[in-house]
Structure formats: C-alpha cells, structure tokens
Enzyme design. Structure first.
Site, short mmCIF file in Angstrom:
data_model
loop_
_atom_site.label_atom_id
_atom_site.label_comp_id
_atom_site.label_asym_id
_atom_site.label_seq_id
_atom_site.Cartn_x
_atom_site.Cartn_y
_atom_site.Cartn_z
N ASP A 7 -59.23 -68.10 -4.58
CA ASP A 7 -59.47 -67.62 -5.94
C ASP A 7 -59.03 -66.17 -6.09
OD1 ASP A 7 -61.54 -66.81 -4.16
OD2 ASP A 7 -62.79 -66.24 -5.86
N GLU A 8 -58.78 -65.77 -7.31
CA GLU A 8 -58.53 -64.38 -7.69
C GLU A 8 -57.50 -63.70 -6.80
OE1 GLU A 8 -62.87 -63.39 -9.70
OE2 GLU A 8 -62.68 -63.19 -7.53
N ALA A 9 -56.45 -64.43 -6.46
CA ALA A 9 -55.36 -63.85 -5.64
C ALA A 9 -54.33 -63.21 -6.57
CB ALA A 9 -54.73 -64.94 -4.77
#
Length: 530
Positions: free
Chosen positions: A337-339
């Site tokens: 996530d949230e890369a």
C-alpha cells in the site's frame, strides 16, 4: 415496526433461536430517551456474542460444583485434552472450582466430544447441550470444541460456581477468516501485550491475528541474515521513543500461544513502500546508496525499495524466507500500500517478484488492495481497506480481482479501522476516514458491501489497529473495545442475525465481563450499558 417485522422474518427464515428473536423484539427501545426505563436483563442464551446460528433454552440445566470434572474423549486425545486443559484454566479462576481434566466421555460434568460426522457445524462450529446430567460440547474438530468452550464461558456467571441453563446451541461461522491487526511498528509493543490481545480476541471466536511488523518508523523482528534491521532499524518509534524489537523466540512464543487458541498469526513485511527503517539500516537498498535518517513522524508514502537492484530481491528472499520458516500458518502479508514513490510499472514488476518469493517459500500471498491494480498472483488474497470516498477505479480493480478468483478480506477504513476516533472527543486516534462510532462499525453487511463482489468471494473481515497515536495498552484497548466485538459478530454470525437493536443489548451485557477482565473500553452512548 416495518423494519422490526422484516428483521424478525429474516431471523425466522434462517431458523434462529427463539431466544434471539425475543432479544431482538425486546430491543425496540433502540432510540430510548433519557429517563426511559432500562430494558430488562437478557437471559443467558439471549446475550451470546457473536450471535449463534441457533440457541434454544429448554428444561433444567447443569450446576457446576466441587465435583465437576472436564471429560475429554472420544477423539484425537492429545489435542482434545489440550482444549480441555485450557478450558479448565479459563473456568477455574472465575468459578473457584478445581475442575480436573480426566479421560473418557462417560459420567457427568463437562464432556468434550469429537464427532467427525456431526452435521451442520462445519470445521469450526459446534453443538452445546446443557442438561441436568452435564454439559456436552460436540464438534468435528478441536477448533470447534475450543469455540464451544468460549460460548460456555459466556453462559456461566462471571464469578463463583453457577448453573448453565438447560438448552442447546448449534453454531458455525459465516466466514472462514475473522481477523484483527495490530501495528507494532509505529509504536513498539511487547509480545506479552500482543498475547493478551489474542486471549481477548479468541474468546469471541476471532481466528486470525495480523501483525504489522515493519514500517518507516521501526523494524520489529530480528532477521539473522540482515541483523541491523532490528538492531538499528528497531531503535526508534513515533515521537522518538526507544522502540524495540522481538527476537525470533518472542515471535515463536506468540505463534504457539495463538495456535493453542486456534488463532493463526499472519505476519506482514510491508513493501516496496513503508521501508524507511530498512533503508536507514542498509543503504544498499536505496537507489543512491545513501542511508536516510530514521523517521519518527507519521507521514506515509515517501519511501521505496530500489526496484531495479538485484540486491533488493536478495533482501526480500532472505527476509520472507526466515519469516516463512517461523510461521506455520498459510499466509504471508507483503503490504503493497501507499507506495507513492514507486512508479506504477516498477511497482507491478516488484510485486510480481515478491509474490513469487512468497510462493517459493510455500505460503499464500496477502496484500493490501493496491495489488489488485497490478498483477495479483494466482491464489493471492486481496485486503480491501478503502472507504466511502475511495475512487471508483480502485473499487473496480478490486471487483475485477474478485471476479478473477481472488478472495477478499474486507477492512473498510470507515467501518473497521480501530484507530479512527469514535467522535470528536476521543483523545487517541485519527479521523482521515471520518469518525467511526460503535454503531457504524457494526452496521454493514460484508457479504453485500462491494458492488459486483458476491459473498462467495469474501474470505472474511479484519479490524486493523494502526498505532501512530496509540502508545499504551490503555489507549489500545480503548480504541479496540468494544468495536472489535462487532468485527467478531460480522465475521461469525449469519447475515440474518445482524441487527443493531439486538446487538447493542448483547454488547451491553458483555460490559461486566470486560470490566472483570480489566479491559478499558469505550462506553458508547448509544449502547444501553448497565
């Protein structure tokens, strides 16, 4: 009244207990005003949580006394005996009785029976029968016997010897995966604190504990092949505290403790983002070879492994290989996530290789739902953490993954994120997904939540607790309880039993039990606490 009639009709169609229907009907005072008379106390079968498939009170029951024993057999003796010993331990303290565990099924007392041909209970369900001659717990598996024992605990008084009313409970879970997550990366927590959470969860039939082991602020598990990850990367936390990490033996203790309670540990190593602690420990994992400073804030999305370096994949293989060897359960969670600092093509390429590593080590991939927009490996499980404002394209990617055969774990942030504040007065917590009061956390149906996703595609539900603002056991329990009990019911109980009016009364009946266990919980104003 029309809503009540529809609810009761659904319950009757599912063959649910008259006791539960009575509780539901009695709960018409959901919108009670100050000064109204409090609702009458629920009978023991009416206050069970999660709500069982069927509970029927009938005739006299069984009274526990100094001569009561727990009988284990017939069945696979060693494991059934372990279930019996744990049940005895759980009952001895409140009851004050010796409750020895003996072999053999004949005689009065509490009898634990394995019946592989038992119908209507599945692999985790059970049947509980209380009669004057004793209490019989029957299941197809030891896990089912354990769950039966947790129901028995709720039927007994909170202290002192007592009687279990006569009747029968027949029960089984709706979803296979019923989980909670704890983030020990933002703030470090000891393995003993997490084991306490396992005990609290297991009594409500939660069967998975997802442990978020790594993030920008700290790396919390020793890795022999990369020792600085824990020794240096674990040396801080949000706010600049000393941090800390678990040894492999610490992790093994948690896994063993959870397994005894039929809870699988699902470890997470977040990648390719949320990796500042790893980059600070090993600058060779960065693209420029320079180590960033350790991070103690709460921003997200600023770090990334260097996707183009082969050394990165040696790191992934070493770390996931050691973790797989420590983990008997089927799942390894690889985050995803949230890369935001990893370009989309690089992200997809990295996740391809990371998923292959998980497979080589004999495990099944779990990842946050951003993986659905890349290339989920066959069999990969997608964990959805969106909310009402999540872009339609993201939801569509998740629906497409489900249509392609990927099972989903649902953790909608505006329903099940336990770090969201209850209201404006809540001191710990965040509110980026909105406030999540107890009623909102409970009042949704996982089987009909995402458009285009049938119930058959839902593996289960999970309630994550992120710890950017949670640094103490008191804050942890305040944010988790009582919302995590709603998670337990959403995951276990049949769809027709999900009714706020009934649930709020049964939740209130759990308050004295939580008090007796020393659990600090939020007393939601719309729950009729005694």
């Amino acid at each position: 009244m029309r809503v009540l009639r529809r609810t009761l009709g659904a319950l009757l169609a599912l063959g649910l207990a008259p006791a539960l229907l009575t509780a539901c009907a009695a709960a018409r005072g959901d919108d009670a005003r100050p000064g109204d008379d409090p609702p009458a106390a629920l009978a023991p079968f009416d206050r069970l949580l999660p709500a069982p498939v069927s509970a029927r009170a009938e005739g006299p029951g069984y009274t526990l006394g100094p001569g009561t024993v727990i009988r284990t057999g017939p069945g696979p003796g060693e494991e059934v005996r372990r279930v019996g010993e744990l049940l005895a331990e759980q009952l001895r303290g409140p009851s004050g009785l010796p409750l020895p565990v003996v072999d053999g099924a004949q005689g009065d007392g509490i009898r634990l029976r394995i019946d592989r041909d038992s119908e209507g209970v599945g692999d985790e369900g059970y049947r509980l029968e209380s009669r004057p001659g004793g209490i019989t717990l029957t299941a197809r598996t030891p896990a089912g016997l354990f769950h039966a024992g947790q129901t028995l605990r709720q039927l007994l008084p909170r202290s002192g010897p007592g009687a279990v009313p006569g009747g029968t409970v027949t029960d089984r879970p709706r979803f296979a995966y019923r989980g909670a997550m704890i983030d020990i990366a933002r703030h470090h927590f000891t393995v003993e604190q997490v084991m306490r959470y396992v005990d609290q969860l297991a009594q409500y039939k939660v069967n998975a504990l997802h442990v978020h082991l790594t993030d920008d602020q700290g790396w919390r598990l020793a890795v022999d092949s990369w020792p600085r990850l824990a020794e240096y990367g674990g040396g801080t936390e949000v706010g600049g505290g000393p941090g800390g990490y678990w040894t492999k033996d610490d992790y093994r203790r948690l896994v063993a403790h959870a397994a005894e309670r039929y809870v699988d540990v699902v470890p997470e190593i977040d990648m390719p983002g949320h990796v500042n602690a790893a980059l600070a420990s090993y600058p060779e994992l960065t693209c420029d070879g320079k180590a960033p400073e350790r991070y103690t804030g709460i921003k997200v999305g600023f770090s990334s492994l260097c996707v183009g370096k082969e050394r990165t994949y040696e790191f992934v293989d070493d770390v996931l290989g050691e973790l797989a060897a420590l983990t008997p359960g089927r799942y390894l969670h690889i985050g995803g996530d949230e890369a935001h600092q990893t370009p989309a093509a690089d992200y997809a390429a990295f996740m391809d290789r990371a998923q292959a590593v998980v497979g080589r080590h004999g495990k099944t991939v779990v990842a946050w739902h951003q993986l659905a927009s890349a290339r989920p490996a066959p069999g990969a499980v997608i964990q959805y953490w969106g909310h009402d404002r999540t872009p339609a394209a993201e939801k569509a990617a998740v629906s497409a993954a489900a249509a392609a055969g990927h099972r989903l774990i649902l953790s909608p942030a505006d329903r099940l994120y336990l770090d969201m504040k209850y209201d404006a007065a809540t001191k710990p917590g965040l509110a980026w997904a909105g406030y999540v009061p107890v009623k909102r956390a409970y009042s949704w149906d996982p089987g009909a939540y995402l458009a285009g996703v049938p119930e058959s595609a839902v593996l289960g539900v999970e309630a994550p607790l992120w710890t950017e603002t949670v640094a103490t056991r008191g804050d942890w329990e305040l944010m988790a309880f009582p919302r995590v009990l709603g998670l337990a019911e959403l995951g276990w109980s049949p769809a027709g039993a999900l009714d706020w009016a009934s649930y709020s009364r049964r939740l209130a009946a759990q308050g004295p039990r939580l008090d007796a266990q020393g659990i600090a919980y939020h007393k939601a104003p719309d729950v009729p606490w005694s």
